[in-house]
Scaffold this active site. Sequence first.
Site, mmCIF file in Angstrom:
data_model
loop_
_atom_site.group_PDB
_atom_site.id
_atom_site.type_symbol
_atom_site.label_atom_id
_atom_site.label_comp_id
_atom_site.label_asym_id
_atom_site.label_seq_id
_atom_site.Cartn_x
_atom_site.Cartn_y
_atom_site.Cartn_z
ATOM 1 N N MET A 157 0.845 -1.205 0.000
ATOM 2 C CA MET A 157 0.000 0.000 0.000
ATOM 3 C C MET A 157 0.873 1.245 0.000
ATOM 4 O O MET A 157 0.447 2.330 0.391
ATOM 5 C CB MET A 157 -0.946 -0.006 1.208
ATOM 6 C CG MET A 157 -2.147 -0.911 0.994
ATOM 7 S SD MET A 157 -3.407 -0.663 2.236
ATOM 8 C CE MET A 157 -4.543 -1.970 1.749
ATOM 9 N N LYS A 158 2.133 1.033 -0.410
ATOM 10 C CA LYS A 158 3.046 2.164 -0.513
ATOM 11 C C LYS A 158 3.002 2.697 -1.951
ATOM 12 O O LYS A 158 2.533 2.006 -2.873
ATOM 13 C CB LYS A 158 4.466 1.731 -0.128
ATOM 14 C CG LYS A 158 4.593 1.321 1.343
ATOM 15 C CD LYS A 158 5.897 0.603 1.634
ATOM 16 C CE LYS A 158 5.960 0.129 3.083
ATOM 17 N NZ LYS A 158 7.134 -0.747 3.377
ATOM 18 N N HIS A 191 -1.063 1.670 5.349
ATOM 19 C CA HIS A 191 0.370 2.020 5.495
ATOM 20 C C HIS A 191 1.041 1.976 4.125
ATOM 21 O O HIS A 191 1.089 0.895 3.532
ATOM 22 C CB HIS A 191 1.033 1.018 6.451
ATOM 23 C CG HIS A 191 2.511 1.208 6.582
ATOM 24 N ND1 HIS A 191 3.078 2.186 7.384
ATOM 25 C CD2 HIS A 191 3.548 0.554 6.034
ATOM 26 C CE1 HIS A 191 4.390 2.125 7.308
ATOM 27 N NE2 HIS A 191 4.717 1.134 6.494
ATOM 28 N N ASN A 239 5.018 9.039 6.996
ATOM 29 C CA ASN A 239 5.883 8.060 7.653
ATOM 30 C C ASN A 239 7.332 8.566 7.636
ATOM 31 O O ASN A 239 7.832 8.970 6.581
ATOM 32 C CB ASN A 239 5.783 6.732 6.888
ATOM 33 C CG ASN A 239 6.445 5.576 7.607
ATOM 34 O OD1 ASN A 239 6.461 5.519 8.834
ATOM 35 N ND2 ASN A 239 7.019 4.658 6.840
ATOM 36 N N GLU A 240 7.965 8.640 8.822
ATOM 37 C CA GLU A 240 9.411 8.900 8.935
ATOM 38 C C GLU A 240 9.836 10.231 8.329
ATOM 39 O O GLU A 240 10.798 10.304 7.552
ATOM 40 C CB GLU A 240 10.193 7.741 8.292
ATOM 41 C CG GLU A 240 9.842 6.381 8.894
ATOM 42 C CD GLU A 240 10.600 5.209 8.290
ATOM 43 O OE1 GLU A 240 10.342 4.066 8.707
ATOM 44 O OE2 GLU A 240 11.443 5.447 7.408
ATOM 45 N N GLU A 346 4.849 -1.528 14.234
ATOM 46 C CA GLU A 346 5.682 -2.447 13.435
ATOM 47 C C GLU A 346 6.620 -3.239 14.345
ATOM 48 O O GLU A 346 7.797 -3.404 14.069
ATOM 49 C CB GLU A 346 6.497 -1.636 12.407
ATOM 50 C CG GLU A 346 5.664 -0.733 11.509
ATOM 51 C CD GLU A 346 6.484 0.062 10.506
ATOM 52 O OE1 GLU A 346 5.931 1.013 9.944
ATOM 53 O OE2 GLU A 346 7.668 -0.284 10.291
ATOM 54 N N TRP A 395 5.566 -6.905 12.961
ATOM 55 C CA TRP A 395 5.945 -6.671 11.565
ATOM 56 C C TRP A 395 6.303 -7.951 10.842
ATOM 57 O O TRP A 395 7.411 -8.145 10.330
ATOM 58 C CB TRP A 395 7.070 -5.629 11.478
ATOM 59 C CG TRP A 395 7.056 -4.883 10.183
ATOM 60 C CD1 TRP A 395 8.070 -4.800 9.279
ATOM 61 C CD2 TRP A 395 5.974 -4.104 9.655
ATOM 62 N NE1 TRP A 395 7.676 -4.033 8.197
ATOM 63 C CE2 TRP A 395 6.396 -3.600 8.408
ATOM 64 C CE3 TRP A 395 4.683 -3.789 10.113
ATOM 65 C CZ2 TRP A 395 5.582 -2.791 7.597
ATOM 66 C CZ3 TRP A 395 3.869 -2.996 9.309
ATOM 67 C CH2 TRP A 395 4.314 -2.506 8.081
HETATM 68 C C1 XIL Z 1 9.868 -2.547 5.158
HETATM 69 C C2 XIL Z 1 9.368 -3.932 4.753
HETATM 70 O O1 XIL Z 1 9.320 -4.757 5.873
HETATM 71 C C3 XIL Z 1 10.340 -4.511 3.730
HETATM 72 O O2 XIL Z 1 9.844 -5.753 3.256
HETATM 73 C C4 XIL Z 1 10.493 -3.542 2.563
HETATM 74 O O3 XIL Z 1 11.475 -4.036 1.674
HETATM 75 C C5 XIL Z 1 10.921 -2.183 3.073
HETATM 76 O O4 XIL Z 1 10.013 -1.697 4.035
HETATM 77 N N1 XIL Z 1 9.529 1.276 8.434
HETATM 78 C C6 XIL Z 1 8.357 1.188 7.787
HETATM 79 C C7 XIL Z 1 8.032 -0.054 7.043
HETATM 80 O O5 XIL Z 1 7.516 2.083 7.931
HETATM 81 O O6 XIL Z 1 7.180 0.213 5.959
HETATM 82 C C8 XIL Z 1 9.288 -0.744 6.571
HETATM 83 O O7 XIL Z 1 8.905 -1.980 6.006
HETATM 84 C C9 XIL Z 1 10.232 -0.952 7.717
HETATM 85 C C10 XIL Z 1 10.619 0.337 8.354
#
Ligand code: XIL
Length: 435
Positions: A157-158, A191, A239-240, A346, A395
Amino acid sequence: MTACASDEGEVDLPALKEPIANPATDVTDLSFTAGWNFVSTAKSYLLDVSLQSDFSSFISGYESLEVTGLRAEVTGLTPATQYYFRVKAVRESAESDFSNVVMVTTTGTLIDTDVFLKDKAANNFFVGAAVSTNRLSGKYNELLTTEFNSITAESEMKMRTIFLGPGNYNWTAPDALVNYATENNLNIHGHALVWHVEVPDWMTTFTGTDEEFEQIIEDYIKAVVTRYAGKITSWDVVNEAINDGGGIRNSIFLEKMGSDYIAKCFQWAREADPDALLFYNDYNTPEDLTKQNDVYAMIDELQSNNIPIDGIGLQMHISIDNPTRQQIQVDVDKAIERNLIVHFSELDIRVNPDGRQIVNSLTEERDFAQRLKYKEVVDLYNSIPDSFKYAITVWGIRDPESWIIDQYNRPDWPLLFDDSFDRKSAHIGFLEGLE
Ligand code: XIL
């Protein structure tokens, strides 16, 4: 009392007296320390631990465990359970008689481990897992529809999956996840709408104006949130966006939309779905105080400008050693002070963190430490006032699929189920945290 002549003819050594075992100390839910007195000329001691006073069976790892000191920590035990230990002294082939037998009962309450996570959390909060469309059948489905009652898309969903170009969206994977959730009566957390990672390639080479770019992002957020309104009950809108060590993170969104891009994204998400819970999501905030302060300063500004934000996601990619309970509590308290719902969004707990010798298998010691950490984190979350709770999302399901292994480029077992989909001690720790 045994005869004392050894093979090498050490004729003048006294027979080994049996040790005196002392009452257990440092008794916890899952461990205690066995201790005994010194026996002259003894080279070491053999420790037995059992559930039976006749030692008809032994706790694994504690049958004639050789100890050179006068005490040993006995771990990997079960709460509220009665144990017995005894010890004998040895010197080469000479052995003493057994010591007295000491009985000890671990603290805590014996929990029913034959219960699903979601049922133990009951209606308190959701227990979720990160999922992918290629992991929804068979054993995954079995665990997702028994242990959990919420899902989050690990990646599908990215923007990289959905956002093929301006106004051009691929709904295949998110539709499949939303349908799976609906069919199985699972909550689904969205997410993530805006994240500086996994940005589609076409976006990085976008040649339009900043105004056009901003309109494309607005259209995207509104298209996604509107499509799943009423089905996806909550979103990580941004996010982040804050750097490790503080400061707003540089990104294509900051460059082209300006520092108020975060506020605009939340506003657009709210306009698209007045009912969805809108979260800001980030990592390392418990232990990175500068980052934590800047996250809450950013949220304070949103709230002071009446920008709709309902909650904060603490990603909780943590280890058996860090952050401490206290550090997590400080972060959670700051969220509650701001009337924010808290999502441990997560959660995974590394057993091979920096600063520790790398283990190449999940040792009993690391397995035990992980159980304790899951218990600590879940207990902390469970102690949050109900109106500020939302979900604890782990996660992933099985250890071998955890992103942690590639991310840290070392072996690790950070999740609740092993490669055979069997429950780990971590799962018991999660349940104990819900006690
Ligand atoms: C990670 C996934 O777990 C991986 O499979 C993908 O390759 C990269 O992203 N923070 C987040 C998540 O918000 O979306 C990330 O997930 C991990 C760190």
